[in-house]
Design an enzyme around this catalytic site. Structure first.
Site, PDB file in Angstrom:
ATOM      1  N   SER A 138      -2.260   7.804  31.700  1.00  0.00           N
ATOM      2  CA  SER A 138      -0.985   7.378  31.156  1.00  0.00           C
ATOM      3  C   SER A 138      -0.147   8.551  30.647  1.00  0.00           C
ATOM      4  O   SER A 138      -0.669   9.555  30.148  1.00  0.00           O
ATOM      5  CB  SER A 138      -1.183   6.370  30.015  1.00  0.00           C
ATOM      6  OG  SER A 138       0.036   6.086  29.368  1.00  0.00           O
ATOM      7  N   TYR A 151      -4.320   4.012  21.378  1.00  0.00           N
ATOM      8  CA  TYR A 151      -4.011   4.260  22.790  1.00  0.00           C
ATOM      9  C   TYR A 151      -3.520   5.693  22.975  1.00  0.00           C
ATOM     10  O   TYR A 151      -3.971   6.404  23.880  1.00  0.00           O
ATOM     11  CB  TYR A 151      -2.948   3.270  23.260  1.00  0.00           C
ATOM     12  CG  TYR A 151      -2.705   3.284  24.748  1.00  0.00           C
ATOM     13  CD1 TYR A 151      -3.589   2.659  25.620  1.00  0.00           C
ATOM     14  CD2 TYR A 151      -1.576   3.899  25.294  1.00  0.00           C
ATOM     15  CE1 TYR A 151      -3.365   2.649  26.990  1.00  0.00           C
ATOM     16  CE2 TYR A 151      -1.340   3.894  26.657  1.00  0.00           C
ATOM     17  CZ  TYR A 151      -2.239   3.276  27.505  1.00  0.00           C
ATOM     18  OH  TYR A 151      -2.007   3.282  28.859  1.00  0.00           O
TER      19      TYR A 151
END
Length: 263
Positions: A138, A151
């Site tokens: 990501s 995250y």
């Protein structure tokens, strides 16, 4: 690196980016695709779409024995693994309020799963003198993630681990890439939008939302070029340059961006 005639493992492959990659690798002529996911029904459906060159395995990537088991299954069905795509990941939508359990689970899935995959396949790749790891990390791993502290931290750690593997094993034939998209139209993203998570709103405001198939196409191109960073959203590279060039200015800009979303 071309996928044709390679044995490929994709985790988190029942839906979203993982599903799109599994289907695209099969279309590119992969010798075999192992479709791994906690969602066994979904994984089985993807394997059926591919046909005889695919098998589905239920696996919890936070459990090392499960990761080793799916590697054994792939090698028994198709032969040595040429490409391992450690794609499974989770979000929390929480910041300082994230619980210890959420931190522990996110670290296990978003970081340790990559470690388990490398432990399982790198020795064999070194012995054969070739192999490839693709870790879905990501853009959050490079430019943080408004609204989701676990995250952001774990995706950054995943990139750091991929760098470490590349540094130590590139001369032994093992290549590594990290997939770093921004917004992708997946179930995870749609759920975040529906629940009005700050993370999803930030992603929606920061650029195009790509279809998983578009991301899979970028992956194939990135693997062929053997780039460490694969950016389906080209603007991420510019964000990274701005951050490196003036971290204080970048942090101030990100703070204003988050304030605008929270207003």
């Amino acid at each position: 690196m071309r996928v044709r005639d390679k044995v490929v493992v994709v985790t988190g492959a029942a839906s979203g980016i993982g599903r799109a990659m599994a289907l695209r690798f099969a279309a590119e002529g992969a010798a075999g695709v192992l479709v791994a996911d906690l969602d066994e029904v979904g994984a089985t459906e993807v394997a059926k779409e591919i046909g005889d060159r695919a098998v589905a395995v239920r696996a919890d990537v936070s459990v090392e024995d499960d990761v080793r088991g799916l590697v054994t299954t792939a090698e028994s069905a198709f032969g040595p693994i040429g490409l391992f795509c450690s794609n499974a990941g989770i979000i929390t939508g929480h910041g300082l309020d994230a619980t210890d359990m959420e931190w522990t689970r996110t670290i296990a899935v978003n970081v340790l799963a990559h470690v388990y995959a490398a432990r399982a396949v790198v020795p064999g790749m070194v012995e054969r003198g070739e192999g490839y790891l693709l870790n879905t990390c990501s853009a959050a791993g490079l430019v943080s993630c408004p609204g989701d502290a676990p995250y952001a931290v774990t995706k950054s750690a995943a990139i750091s681990f991929a760098e470490w593997v590349a540094i130590h094993y590139a001369t032994k034939g093992v290549k590594v890439s990290v997939l770093c998209p921004q917004g992708v139209r997946t179930g995870m993203f749609e759920q975040g939008i529906a629940e009005e998570h700050l993370t999803a709103r930030a992603v929606g405001a920061s650029g195009a939302i790509l279809d998983p198939a578009t991301v899979a196409g970028a992956v194939v191109e990135g693997l062929e070029a053997e780039r460490f960073h694969i950016f389906p959203h080209p603007e991420v590279a510019e964000f990274v340059r701005r951050k490196a060039g003036d971290p204080d200015r970048w942090l101030a800009g990100m703070a204003r961006f988050v304030d605008s979303l929270e207003a």
